[in-house]
Design a protein around this motif. Structure first.
Motif, PDB file in Angstrom:
ATOM      1  N   ALA A 108       9.838   4.402  -4.460  1.00  0.00           N
ATOM      2  CA  ALA A 108       9.484   4.723  -3.076  1.00  0.00           C
ATOM      3  C   ALA A 108       7.974   4.794  -2.890  1.00  0.00           C
ATOM      4  CB  ALA A 108      10.135   6.047  -2.664  1.00  0.00           C
ATOM      5  N   PHE A 109       7.307   5.520  -3.775  1.00  0.00           N
ATOM      6  CA  PHE A 109       5.858   5.670  -3.633  1.00  0.00           C
ATOM      7  C   PHE A 109       5.119   4.408  -4.060  1.00  0.00           C
ATOM      8  CE2 PHE A 109       7.011  10.113  -3.300  1.00  0.00           C
ATOM      9  CZ  PHE A 109       6.093  10.591  -2.371  1.00  0.00           C
ATOM     10  N   ASP A 110       5.669   3.680  -5.016  1.00  0.00           N
ATOM     11  CA  ASP A 110       5.056   2.403  -5.384  1.00  0.00           C
ATOM     12  C   ASP A 110       5.156   1.410  -4.224  1.00  0.00           C
ATOM     13  OD1 ASP A 110       4.321   3.329  -7.826  1.00  0.00           O
ATOM     14  OD2 ASP A 110       5.882   2.329  -8.961  1.00  0.00           O
ATOM     15  N   ALA A 111       6.287   1.434  -3.501  1.00  0.00           N
ATOM     16  CA  ALA A 111       6.435   0.573  -2.324  1.00  0.00           C
ATOM     17  C   ALA A 111       5.432   0.962  -1.248  1.00  0.00           C
ATOM     18  CB  ALA A 111       7.857   0.667  -1.773  1.00  0.00           C
ATOM     19  N   SER A 112       5.191   2.265  -1.126  1.00  0.00           N
ATOM     20  CA  SER A 112       4.200   2.745  -0.164  1.00  0.00           C
ATOM     21  C   SER A 112       2.820   2.177  -0.490  1.00  0.00           C
ATOM     22  CB  SER A 112       4.156   4.273  -0.185  1.00  0.00           C
ATOM     23  OG  SER A 112       3.128   4.755   0.641  1.00  0.00           O
ATOM     24  N   GLY A 113       2.465   2.194  -1.765  1.00  0.00           N
ATOM     25  CA  GLY A 113       1.181   1.647  -2.180  1.00  0.00           C
ATOM     26  C   GLY A 113       1.106   0.148  -1.976  1.00  0.00           C
ATOM     27  N   ALA A 114       2.215  -0.544  -2.202  1.00  0.00           N
ATOM     28  CA  ALA A 114       2.235  -2.002  -2.078  1.00  0.00           C
ATOM     29  C   ALA A 114       2.067  -2.464  -0.632  1.00  0.00           C
ATOM     30  CB  ALA A 114       3.543  -2.559  -2.650  1.00  0.00           C
ATOM     31  N   THR A 115       2.495  -1.645   0.329  1.00  0.00           N
ATOM     32  CA  THR A 115       2.377  -2.050   1.735  1.00  0.00           C
ATOM     33  C   THR A 115       0.951  -1.902   2.251  1.00  0.00           C
ATOM     34  OG1 THR A 115       3.005   0.168   2.472  1.00  0.00           O
ATOM     35  CG2 THR A 115       4.751  -1.465   2.286  1.00  0.00           C
ATOM     36  N   THR A 116       0.153  -1.051   1.616  1.00  0.00           N
ATOM     37  CA  THR A 116      -1.239  -0.883   2.050  1.00  0.00           C
ATOM     38  C   THR A 116      -2.111  -1.837   1.244  1.00  0.00           C
ATOM     39  OG1 THR A 116      -1.407   1.018   0.539  1.00  0.00           O
ATOM     40  CG2 THR A 116      -0.996   1.480   2.848  1.00  0.00           C
ATOM     41  N   GLY A 117      -1.861  -3.133   1.426  1.00  0.00           N
ATOM     42  CA  GLY A 117      -2.563  -4.156   0.670  1.00  0.00           C
ATOM     43  C   GLY A 117      -3.932  -4.473   1.239  1.00  0.00           C
ATOM     44  N   ALA A 118      -4.573  -5.476   0.644  1.00  0.00           N
ATOM     45  CA  ALA A 118      -5.942  -5.824   1.009  1.00  0.00           C
ATOM     46  C   ALA A 118      -6.046  -6.280   2.459  1.00  0.00           C
ATOM     47  CB  ALA A 118      -6.449  -6.926   0.077  1.00  0.00           C
ATOM     48  N   MET A 119      -4.997  -6.886   2.992  1.00  0.00           N
ATOM     49  CA  MET A 119      -5.036  -7.389   4.359  1.00  0.00           C
ATOM     50  C   MET A 119      -4.470  -6.379   5.350  1.00  0.00           C
ATOM     51  SD  MET A 119      -6.062  -9.780   6.238  1.00  0.00           S
ATOM     52  CE  MET A 119      -6.472 -10.925   4.913  1.00  0.00           C
ATOM     53  N   VAL A 140      -3.049   4.632   8.622  1.00  0.00           N
ATOM     54  CA  VAL A 140      -2.640   4.104   7.311  1.00  0.00           C
ATOM     55  C   VAL A 140      -1.788   5.132   6.579  1.00  0.00           C
ATOM     56  CG1 VAL A 140      -3.450   3.307   5.054  1.00  0.00           C
ATOM     57  CG2 VAL A 140      -4.638   2.584   7.117  1.00  0.00           C
ATOM     58  N   GLY A 141      -2.199   6.403   6.652  1.00  0.00           N
ATOM     59  CA  GLY A 141      -1.407   7.465   6.025  1.00  0.00           C
ATOM     60  C   GLY A 141      -0.029   7.578   6.632  1.00  0.00           C
ATOM     61  N   ILE A 142       0.047   7.460   7.964  1.00  0.00           N
ATOM     62  CA  ILE A 142       1.337   7.512   8.655  1.00  0.00           C
ATOM     63  C   ILE A 142       2.204   6.318   8.260  1.00  0.00           C
ATOM     64  CG2 ILE A 142       2.416   7.252  10.933  1.00  0.00           C
ATOM     65  CD1 ILE A 142       0.070   8.951  12.034  1.00  0.00           C
ATOM     66  N   ALA A 143       1.601   5.120   8.272  1.00  0.00           N
ATOM     67  CA  ALA A 143       2.352   3.916   7.888  1.00  0.00           C
ATOM     68  C   ALA A 143       2.849   4.008   6.451  1.00  0.00           C
ATOM     69  CB  ALA A 143       1.475   2.677   8.065  1.00  0.00           C
ATOM     70  N   SER A 144       2.080   4.660   5.572  1.00  0.00           N
ATOM     71  CA  SER A 144       2.446   4.779   4.160  1.00  0.00           C
ATOM     72  C   SER A 144       3.679   5.650   3.945  1.00  0.00           C
ATOM     73  CB  SER A 144       1.274   5.362   3.360  1.00  0.00           C
ATOM     74  OG  SER A 144       0.142   4.524   3.419  1.00  0.00           O
ATOM     75  N   ILE A 145       3.980   6.509   4.900  1.00  0.00           N
ATOM     76  CA  ILE A 145       5.161   7.372   4.770  1.00  0.00           C
ATOM     77  C   ILE A 145       6.442   6.574   4.998  1.00  0.00           C
ATOM     78  CG2 ILE A 145       6.342   9.430   5.667  1.00  0.00           C
ATOM     79  CD1 ILE A 145       3.576  10.455   6.543  1.00  0.00           C
ATOM     80  N   GLY A 146       6.368   5.549   5.842  1.00  0.00           N
ATOM     81  CA  GLY A 146       7.552   4.760   6.172  1.00  0.00           C
ATOM     82  C   GLY A 146       8.272   4.187   4.970  1.00  0.00           C
ATOM     83  N   ASP A 178      10.093   6.268 -20.886  1.00  0.00           N
ATOM     84  CA  ASP A 178      11.013   5.239 -20.390  1.00  0.00           C
ATOM     85  C   ASP A 178      10.181   4.262 -19.571  1.00  0.00           C
ATOM     86  OD1 ASP A 178      12.801   3.662 -19.023  1.00  0.00           O
ATOM     87  OD2 ASP A 178      14.134   5.304 -18.451  1.00  0.00           O
ATOM     88  N   PRO A 179      10.048   2.998 -19.999  1.00  0.00           N
ATOM     89  CA  PRO A 179       9.193   2.039 -19.277  1.00  0.00           C
ATOM     90  C   PRO A 179       9.560   1.876 -17.806  1.00  0.00           C
ATOM     91  CG  PRO A 179       9.763   1.164 -21.426  1.00  0.00           C
ATOM     92  CD  PRO A 179      10.582   2.427 -21.252  1.00  0.00           C
ATOM     93  N   VAL A 180      10.875   1.983 -17.471  1.00  0.00           N
ATOM     94  CA  VAL A 180      11.284   1.826 -16.071  1.00  0.00           C
ATOM     95  C   VAL A 180      10.850   3.025 -15.235  1.00  0.00           C
ATOM     96  CG1 VAL A 180      13.254   1.659 -14.498  1.00  0.00           C
ATOM     97  CG2 VAL A 180      13.215   0.313 -16.611  1.00  0.00           C
ATOM     98  N   VAL A 181      11.040   4.245 -15.773  1.00  0.00           N
ATOM     99  CA  VAL A 181      10.709   5.460 -15.029  1.00  0.00           C
ATOM    100  C   VAL A 181       9.228   5.790 -15.150  1.00  0.00           C
ATOM    101  CG1 VAL A 181      11.109   7.947 -14.839  1.00  0.00           C
ATOM    102  CG2 VAL A 181      13.031   6.398 -15.233  1.00  0.00           C
ATOM    103  N   ASP A 182       8.705   5.834 -16.379  1.00  0.00           N
ATOM    104  CA  ASP A 182       7.329   6.275 -16.604  1.00  0.00           C
ATOM    105  C   ASP A 182       6.310   5.155 -16.398  1.00  0.00           C
ATOM    106  OD1 ASP A 182       8.028   8.956 -17.387  1.00  0.00           O
ATOM    107  OD2 ASP A 182       8.836   8.092 -19.225  1.00  0.00           O
ATOM    108  N   GLY A 183       6.738   3.897 -16.554  1.00  0.00           N
ATOM    109  CA  GLY A 183       5.821   2.785 -16.313  1.00  0.00           C
ATOM    110  C   GLY A 183       5.469   2.648 -14.851  1.00  0.00           C
ATOM    111  N   PHE A 184       6.424   2.999 -13.981  1.00  0.00           N
ATOM    112  CA  PHE A 184       6.153   3.048 -12.549  1.00  0.00           C
ATOM    113  C   PHE A 184       5.698   4.466 -12.188  1.00  0.00           C
ATOM    114  CE2 PHE A 184       9.039  -0.564 -12.886  1.00  0.00           C
ATOM    115  CZ  PHE A 184       8.497  -1.477 -12.002  1.00  0.00           C
ATOM    116  N   GLY A 185       5.321   4.677 -10.940  1.00  0.00           N
ATOM    117  CA  GLY A 185       4.965   6.025 -10.493  1.00  0.00           C
ATOM    118  C   GLY A 185       3.487   6.314 -10.419  1.00  0.00           C
ATOM    119  N   VAL A 186       2.657   5.488 -11.088  1.00  0.00           N
ATOM    120  CA  VAL A 186       1.218   5.746 -11.045  1.00  0.00           C
ATOM    121  C   VAL A 186       0.681   5.589  -9.624  1.00  0.00           C
ATOM    122  CG1 VAL A 186       0.579   3.362 -11.644  1.00  0.00           C
ATOM    123  CG2 VAL A 186      -1.021   5.224 -12.096  1.00  0.00           C
TER     124      VAL A 186
END
Length: 481
Positions: free
Chosen positions: A169-180, A209-215, A445-453
């Motif tokens: 969820a939070f990784d998706a939030s970060g991915a939506t706030t891209g360079a463009m 941007v903060g509001i959009a990141s919650i979506g 766990d690479p799936v759990v701990d590898g993500f989340g940063v």
């Protein structure tokens, strides 16, 4: 040429520290294959050139288009239509975001969730929040109350969901706030806020941007109740590195990223803007600069940074967990300054506040926040009992408590900072660094701990900027005496 020179100087001061840190580490601490180092150097040059051109394009094209789109909302009388206007723009610019598509494919490869379902769910989340963000600005709904309500919903869903979906969820939030997407949303909110016709209105533009990141967070956490993923075993891709193939791939993704903005511009120019030919082609030239810069930037990041980061994560952790933790902290300090959207946010703060908020202090607060965030992610990989929620929940609770003592201006800036800090540099270099370490850590766990940063990076700057806001308020109070 002065605008190119100005941006080049700023980019050099931002990118050189991370390049120096990585090269010194490979020379004196953990030697890396020469091929990866050469690719890293070439990638760094592409990042410097690409980011310089990209920032010129953003300031001369993307931001001006977004501001005009925002001010075009003056012709909308209905609040419901205003919401739909925001939803449409938020959905369209998100569904084509390259970082989101890459993340969705990565999640599909890890747990088998269809990437298209993930992209559509996240885009709906962003569109909904952008629409609500427009209504908040025009109805003068307090930003503090908005974030309190939104994060209360996030907290409930977060508690009910499993670890994997929390990270996604939070990784998706970060991915939506891209360079463009990020500079576009910043300028779009500024355009809408100017409809209020006051300085306070412009100050109210921060927070979009903060509001959009919650979506995306709410969307993915909700999606987890309906879609279940299972671990997928994927064989490592083999084959020689192909630079030309990568360049073509990111050319295609940059076209996709810019196409929605370009179409919106052409459509609204026909029905609303009706620009003179000279200004029309000036904005189109800005879009072209953005495209060229984005291609070079994304190619440089993915050609030179990702593979070396994964090797560094593995080797540094093997050398000693505390060596890896220290390197992670230093990486966080410097990598955020190379994020394209950080420059856009700082420039807009400087414009709206007429320079009263020190750019240098903003950079320091962002650097410290992201440094702590990346270090916490490294600790989570090192200490098996440490889980993401143990510092993510307290972190956002602290931020919500600090909101009561901070000027609304800094509330918006702080939550925007969480979005801009988690851009393509974080989504590639830092994420690969953590995944490399998680792959060799016996308790991770690479799936759990590898993500989340990215979740950590989205949270920590919010707290650090809130603290800066308190210092800013204290300084202003003393000056008034």
């Amino acid at each position: 040429m002065s605008i190119f020179r100005k941006n080049l100087n700023e980019v050099l001061s931002s990118v050189i520290p991370i390049v120096a840190l990585v090269l010194l580490t490979t020379l004196f601490i953990v030697p890396a294959p020469s091929e990866l180092i050469i690719r890293f150097v070439i990638g760094s040059i592409l990042i410097i050139v690409g980011l310089t051109i990209f920032l010129v394009g953003v300031s001369t094209g993307v931001e001006r288009i977004a501001t005009k789109l925002g001010t075009s909302a003056q012709h909308i009388g209905s609040k419901f239509v205003m919401f739909l206007f925001g939803f449409l723009i938020g959905f369209v610019i998100t569904v084509a975001e390259p970082d989101l598509v890459i993340l969705a494919k990565s999640i599909e490869a890890s747990v088998g969730i269809n990437s298209y379902i993930m992209v559509v769910a996240v885009s709906i989340g962003v569109g909904t929040m952008v629409g609500l963000g427009f209504l908040r600005i025009l109805t003068n709904f307090k930003i503090k109350n908005f974030f309190m309500i939104a994060y209360a919903v996030v907290l409930v869903l977060f508690i009910l969901q499993n670890d994997a979906f929390r990270n996604f969820a939070f990784d998706a939030s970060g991915a939506t706030t891209g360079a463009m997407t990020t500079p576009f949303l910043l300028a779009l909110a500024l355009g809408v806020s100017r409809l209020k016709g006051s300085y306070e209105g412009e100050r109210d533009s921060f927070g979009m941007v903060g509001i959009a990141s919650i979506g995306p967070v709410i969307a993915v956490l909700t999606l987890g109740f309906f879609v279940k993923g299972e671990a997928v075993v994927v064989e490592e891709a083999s084959g020689a590195f192909n630079f030309l193939h990568l360049l073509l791939e990111y050319t295609k993704e940059s076209v996709v990223a810019l196409l929605p903005i370009t179409l919106l511009y052409l459509i609204f120019n026909k029905i609303s803007f009706k620009l003179h030919k000279k200004e029309f082609w000036s904005l189109m030239r800005g879009l072209l600069y953005s495209f060229i810069g984005l291609v070079l930037f994304l190619t440089g990041v993915n050609a030179g940074f990702t593979d070396l980061a994964k090797v560094l994560g593995q080797d540094l952790f093997s050398k000693g967990p505390w060596v890896f933790i220290l390197f992670s902290f230093l990486t966080g300090l410097v990598v955020v300054l190379a994020e394209p959207a950080v420059h856009s946010l700082i420039d807009q703060v400087d414009e709206v506040t007429s320079g009263s908020v020190d750019r240098r202090l903003l950079r320091i607060a962002l650097s410290v926040g992201v440094g702590v965030a990346v270090m916490l992610s490294a600790l989570r990989i090192t200490i098996s009992n440490l889980q993401l929620w143990m510092y993510l929940v307290p972190g956002f609770l602290i931020a919500i408590l600090l909101m009561k003592k901070v000027d609304p201006l800094f509330v918006g800036i702080a939550f925007d900072a969480g979005g801009v800090a988690s851009g393509p540099m974080t989504a590639t270099f830092v994420l690969a660094l953590m995944q490399g370490a998680a792959s060799v850590s016996p308790g991770a766990d690479p799936v759990v701990d590898g993500f989340g940063v990215i979740a950590s990076v989205a949270m920590a700057p919010v707290v650090s900027l809130m603290i800066l806001g308190i210092l800013y308020n204290t300084k202003n109070a003393k000056n008034k005496r």
